[in-house]
Design a protein around this motif. Structure first.
Motif, PDB file in Angstrom:
ATOM      1  N   ASN A  38       0.962  -1.294  -0.333  1.00  0.00           N
ATOM      2  CA  ASN A  38       0.340   0.220   0.336  1.00  0.00           C
ATOM      3  C   ASN A  38       0.805   1.246   0.221  1.00  0.00           C
ATOM      4  O   ASN A  38       0.410   2.474  -0.768  1.00  0.00           O
ATOM      5  N   ALA A  42       0.963   4.017  -2.592  1.00  0.00           N
ATOM      6  CA  ALA A  42       0.354   5.340  -2.534  1.00  0.00           C
ATOM      7  C   ALA A  42       1.981   6.242  -2.921  1.00  0.00           C
ATOM      8  O   ALA A  42       2.144   7.350  -3.340  1.00  0.00           O
ATOM      9  N   ASP A  81       4.941   6.226   4.963  1.00  0.00           N
ATOM     10  CA  ASP A  81       5.069   6.218   3.612  1.00  0.00           C
ATOM     11  C   ASP A  81       5.280   7.760   3.283  1.00  0.00           C
ATOM     12  O   ASP A  81       4.455   8.882   3.772  1.00  0.00           O
ATOM     13  N   MET A  86      -4.287  10.474   2.631  1.00  0.00           N
ATOM     14  CA  MET A  86      -5.485  10.352   2.991  1.00  0.00           C
ATOM     15  C   MET A  86      -6.608  11.971   3.383  1.00  0.00           C
ATOM     16  O   MET A  86      -5.899  12.034   4.204  1.00  0.00           O
ATOM     17  N   ASN A  94     -11.909   4.722   2.356  1.00  0.00           N
ATOM     18  CA  ASN A  94     -11.243   3.437   2.026  1.00  0.00           C
ATOM     19  C   ASN A  94     -10.836   2.310   3.392  1.00  0.00           C
ATOM     20  O   ASN A  94     -10.570   1.401   2.541  1.00  0.00           O
ATOM     21  N   LEU A  95     -10.760   2.883   4.190  1.00  0.00           N
ATOM     22  CA  LEU A  95     -10.521   2.051   5.360  1.00  0.00           C
ATOM     23  C   LEU A  95     -12.478   1.674   6.538  1.00  0.00           C
ATOM     24  O   LEU A  95     -11.807   1.016   7.130  1.00  0.00           O
ATOM     25  N   HIS A 100     -14.008  -2.098  -3.111  1.00  0.00           N
ATOM     26  CA  HIS A 100     -13.696  -3.054  -4.151  1.00  0.00           C
ATOM     27  C   HIS A 100     -15.166  -3.296  -4.133  1.00  0.00           C
ATOM     28  O   HIS A 100     -14.499  -4.703  -2.350  1.00  0.00           O
ATOM     29  N   GLY A 124      -7.579  -7.245  -2.947  1.00  0.00           N
ATOM     30  CA  GLY A 124      -7.422  -5.913  -1.919  1.00  0.00           C
ATOM     31  C   GLY A 124      -8.478  -5.599  -0.790  1.00  0.00           C
ATOM     32  O   GLY A 124      -8.937  -4.463  -1.028  1.00  0.00           O
ATOM     33  N   VAL A 125      -8.280  -6.622   0.397  1.00  0.00           N
ATOM     34  CA  VAL A 125      -8.514  -6.343   1.483  1.00  0.00           C
ATOM     35  C   VAL A 125      -7.340  -6.339   2.084  1.00  0.00           C
ATOM     36  O   VAL A 125      -7.534  -6.373   3.726  1.00  0.00           O
ATOM     37  N   GLY A 126      -6.271  -6.130   1.833  1.00  0.00           N
ATOM     38  CA  GLY A 126      -4.925  -6.306   2.818  1.00  0.00           C
ATOM     39  C   GLY A 126      -4.468  -5.137   3.651  1.00  0.00           C
ATOM     40  O   GLY A 126      -4.284  -5.818   4.498  1.00  0.00           O
ATOM     41  N   PHE A 127      -5.673  -4.006   3.906  1.00  0.00           N
ATOM     42  CA  PHE A 127      -5.412  -3.019   4.921  1.00  0.00           C
ATOM     43  C   PHE A 127      -5.169  -4.286   6.153  1.00  0.00           C
ATOM     44  O   PHE A 127      -4.396  -4.098   7.689  1.00  0.00           O
ATOM     45  N   THR A 173       1.607   8.591   4.723  1.00  0.00           N
ATOM     46  CA  THR A 173       0.452   8.099   5.509  1.00  0.00           C
ATOM     47  C   THR A 173       1.896   7.419   5.958  1.00  0.00           C
ATOM     48  O   THR A 173       2.834   6.492   6.233  1.00  0.00           O
TER      49      THR A 173
HETATM   50  P1  ADP Z   1      -6.259  -1.850  -1.999  1.00  0.00           P
HETATM   51  O1  ADP Z   1      -4.465  -1.985  -1.537  1.00  0.00           O
HETATM   52  O2  ADP Z   1      -6.189  -3.673  -2.717  1.00  0.00           O
HETATM   53  O3  ADP Z   1      -6.884  -0.843  -3.151  1.00  0.00           O
HETATM   54  P2  ADP Z   1      -6.308  -2.187   1.383  1.00  0.00           P
HETATM   55  O4  ADP Z   1      -7.318  -2.669   1.688  1.00  0.00           O
HETATM   56  O5  ADP Z   1      -4.561  -2.450   0.477  1.00  0.00           O
HETATM   57  O6  ADP Z   1      -6.844  -2.700  -0.496  1.00  0.00           O
HETATM   58  O7  ADP Z   1      -6.527  -0.897   0.644  1.00  0.00           O
HETATM   59  C1  ADP Z   1      -7.821  -0.032   1.145  1.00  0.00           C
HETATM   60  C2  ADP Z   1      -7.408   0.963   0.061  1.00  0.00           C
HETATM   61  O8  ADP Z   1      -7.036   2.153   1.172  1.00  0.00           O
HETATM   62  C3  ADP Z   1      -6.468   0.959  -0.417  1.00  0.00           C
HETATM   63  O9  ADP Z   1      -6.639   1.004  -2.034  1.00  0.00           O
HETATM   64  C4  ADP Z   1      -6.076   2.710  -1.281  1.00  0.00           C
HETATM   65  O10 ADP Z   1      -7.214   4.099  -1.500  1.00  0.00           O
HETATM   66  C5  ADP Z   1      -6.404   3.573   0.393  1.00  0.00           C
HETATM   67  N1  ADP Z   1      -4.718   3.550   1.200  1.00  0.00           N
HETATM   68  C6  ADP Z   1      -4.092   1.949   1.784  1.00  0.00           C
HETATM   69  N2  ADP Z   1      -2.767   2.248   1.975  1.00  0.00           N
HETATM   70  C7  ADP Z   1      -2.533   3.464   2.146  1.00  0.00           C
HETATM   71  C8  ADP Z   1      -1.637   4.737   2.369  1.00  0.00           C
HETATM   72  N3  ADP Z   1      -0.451   4.476   2.614  1.00  0.00           N
HETATM   73  N4  ADP Z   1      -1.737   5.682   1.504  1.00  0.00           N
HETATM   74  C9  ADP Z   1      -2.579   6.148   1.000  1.00  0.00           C
HETATM   75  N5  ADP Z   1      -3.494   5.572   0.933  1.00  0.00           N
HETATM   76  C10 ADP Z   1      -3.701   4.074   1.314  1.00  0.00           C
END
Ligand code: ADP
Ligand code: MG
Length: 616
Positions: A38, A42, A81, A86, A94-95, A100, A124-127, A173
């Motif tokens: 991520n 970014a 990073d 955001m 996003n969070l 997605h 795409g649910v990595g976070f 971030t």
């Molecule tokens: P993906 O990376 O597949 O989109 P994630 O769950 O990893 O799914 O992240 C969800 C969303 O959160 C990302 O698409 C992005 O928009 C936002 N995001 C996550 N981490 C960051 C970051 N470090 N800087 C900016 N945006 C972020």
């Protein structure tokens, strides 16, 4: 002081978190990869904006990097990073929601295959993987947009999240994970270094761990080919292949259509299967935009190309991959097809460029290609172009391709002939070879027990049938002014005599039209499974497939002195003539490789010698 807003997670997110936290016990370490990926995204997005005219960016000079900090006293790990950051709305979007379409599919998949942590990144649910190891996650973020302020997002991953304004933050971030008791060792710097090296070594931004850059290997495949030296390639190869030697071949190719692919592939000098006698795994890693998606991606290339090492990076992956599982997605199949075709073309080019080097390549990896001919119907002809064999026309130790063989075929010759033998000497001495030597036709000498099996499978090459010399319908034309050494009537009588002497061991006995130097030979009936085929079946533990030993036909050479004398002997000493006849059959069986244990005939041979030696 700004006030804190409380938000609830969207129902699906709550459900997702429930699964992520409670069901994914294995591979927890992948949260590092997810958060770094991520962060890299970014940064990459910011890089892109910098190149887009008319975009104003906060702190445009700030360099793009990723930093990871561990604190084992506080039991935290922080990933930061300097990318796009955001806004408040983006944080919520996003969070806090499933933005997605893939996430819903992920939920369904996860219910089916619990514990498959690999799915996290692909969907795409990595976070949210952060919550596998952390009881509390705090996100400090500030958008690149100059008129936006910073925000803090905080959650325990259960009830919801809190948002709070933080005007002073810098662009980018920073995510702080307060590790749960069970997972506190993720605050160990050494451990994290290993994980980063494993999963994120090729991320194109420097990754600092506790102040020290840890990703030394640059993502070579993203560079321009002209900027990469041979040494760079070699270093890269050694790193990914864990090899001490430089690679034999390398291919660096980029394609835009039908798929966006950047690939660097290597053929190792040696094939470890030859030494270890065990199957190796393919080692081509699949990346999407420099982030490792699947190490050793099995579906990426066919199994018979398992000797390849390297990386494939395709930008087309994530959008599609989220809809299906990776292994059998249509996209993976497409990628596999494109890569396989390209690899075949590459190997052909190498063969044309340096035949000698290719011979060495083939000696190491040829068995994999042979397997491809036998198992991969759709690429069979293309792989067959790469096969190499020794032949009656090549010097000892040299090999020929099927195409070169065909180019030497005289007009009268319509088929490609091959002969299995333990070595070159045995092939040259084989009765099955005589007719071809006489005609001046080339015969492939198959020394690898696999070869015959492979050629039977291939069946034809470039429109020419592949035929075993032992079964070929090839005769020597007898000049009309040269009658056979033994007349037709005598041949008929001798044949009947021998057939009786052999009891039920052979099918037919007849005069041969293809023997020159040998007195007799056995000929396997059409369609019978031959000896080397039966050996193969045995080797593969498929004895039940191997047919009962076929009864060969026995052919005698009417021009050979032994046959002429045998015809005389049958009239004067029928018993001895039978013994000699049986010995001729045994000899022919040995020559054809049909005798399991030649020691069995030694007794009879000794009896014959007894009779032959003058009595004193
Ligand atoms: P993906 O990376 O597949 O989109 P994630 O769950 O990893 O799914 O992240 C969800 C969303 O959160 C990302 O698409 C992005 O928009 C936002 N995001 C996550 N981490 C960051 C970051 N470090 N800087 C900016 N945006 C972020
Ligand atoms: Mg992600």
């Amino acid at each position: 002081m700004s006030k804190t807003e409380k938000h609830e997670f969207q129902a699906e997110i709550a459900q997702l978190l429930e699964i992520v936290i409670h069901s994914l016990y294995t591979d927890k370490e992948i949260f590092v990869r997810e958060l770094i990926s991520n962060a890299a995204d970014a940064n990459e997005k910011l890089q892109f904006l910098q190149q887009t005219a008319g975009t104003s960016i906060l702190d445009p000079q700030k360099s793009l990097g990723i930093s990871v900090t561990t604190d084992d006293g506080a039991k935290t790990i922080t990933i930061a990073d300097t990318g796009i950051g955001m806004t408040q709305a983006e944080l919520v979007e996003n969070l806090g929601t499933i933005a997605h379409s893939g996430s819903k599919a992920f939920l369904e998949q996860m219910k089916k295959h619990q514990n498959d942590a690999h799915l996290i990144g692909q969907f795409g649910v990595g976070f949210y993987s952060a919550f596998m190891v952390a009881g509390q996650v705090t996100v400090y973020t500030r958008s690149y947009r100059p008129d936006e302020q910073g925000w803090i997002w905080k959650s325990d991953g259960k009830t919801g999240y809190e948002l709070e304004a933080a005007p002073d933050l810098e662009r980018g971030t920073r995510i702080v994970l307060q590790l749960s008791e069970d997972d506190k060792d993720f605050s160990n710097g050494y451990k994290i270094e290993q994980i980063i090296k494993r999963y994120s070594n090729f991320v194109s931004f420097p990754i600092e761990l506790n102040g020290k850059v840890v990703n030394t290997i640059q993502p070579l495949w993203t560079k321009n080919r002209s900027e990469i030296t041979n040494d760079d390639y070699s270093e890269f190869y050694k790193y990914i292949a864990h090899d001490m030697d430089a690679p034999r071949y390398r291919l660096h190719f980029n394609a835009d259509a039908p798929l966006a692919i950047r690939a660097v592939l290597f053929v190792p000098e040696r094939n470890t299967e030859l030494m270890t006698m065990s199957r190796q795994e393919g080692e081509v890693h699949l990346y999407c935009k420099r982030v490792l998606i699947t190490p050793k991606a099995k579906a990426l290339l066919p199994d018979w190309l398992r000797f390849l090492k390297g990386v494939v990076d395709s930008e087309d992956l994530p959008l599609n991959i989220s809809r299906e599982t990776m292994q059998d997605s249509a996209l993976m199949r497409k990628l596999n097809e494109v890569l396989t075709k390209r690899v075949l073309k590459w190997l052909e080019e190498e063969a044309t460029q340096d035949a000698e080097a290719f011979t060495k390549f083939f000696a190491q990896h040829g068995h994999c290609l042979k397997e491809g001919v036998a198992t991969d119907w759709s690429h069979r002809e293309a792989i067959a172009k790469l096969l190499r064999f020794s032949s009656s026309f090549t010097e000892a130790g040299k090999v020929t391709s099927l195409a070169d063989y065909i180019s030497r075929m005289p007009e009268a010759q319509k088929e490609i002939y091959f002969l299995s033998a333990s070595d070159r000497e045995a092939a040259l001495a084989s009765p099955d070879y005589e007719v071809f030597r006489e005609k001046g036709w080339e015969v492939l000498f198959l020394e690898d027990p696999r070869d015959e099996f492979v050629l039977e499978h291939l069946h034809a090459f470039d429109g020419k049938n592949l035929v075993a010399a032992a079964k070929a319908d090839v005769k020597i034309e007898r000049p009309s002014d040269k009658p056979p050494g033994l007349g037709a009537e005598a041949v008929k009588e001798l044949s009947e005599f021998l057939k009786e002497a052999f009891a039920e061991r052979v099918g037919e006995v007849r005069a041969s039209e293809r023997l020159v130097g040998s007195p007799a030979a056995v000929r396997e009936p059409e369609g019978a499974m031959n000896a080397s085929m039966r050996r193969m079946m045995k080797m593969m533990g498929k004895e039940e497939l191997s047919q009962a030993e076929p009864k060969p036909d026995f052919e005698i050479n009417p021009d050979h002195l032994i046959i002429q004398k045998l015809d005389g002997l049958r009239r004067s000493d029928a018993t001895l003539a039978k013994q000699v006849g049986v010995q001729l059959l045994e000899n022919a069986m040995v020559a054809a490789g049909l005798t399991e244990d030649p020691r069995a005939m030694l007794g009879r041979l000794n009896k014959l010698l007894e009779k032959l030696l003058p009595s004193s």
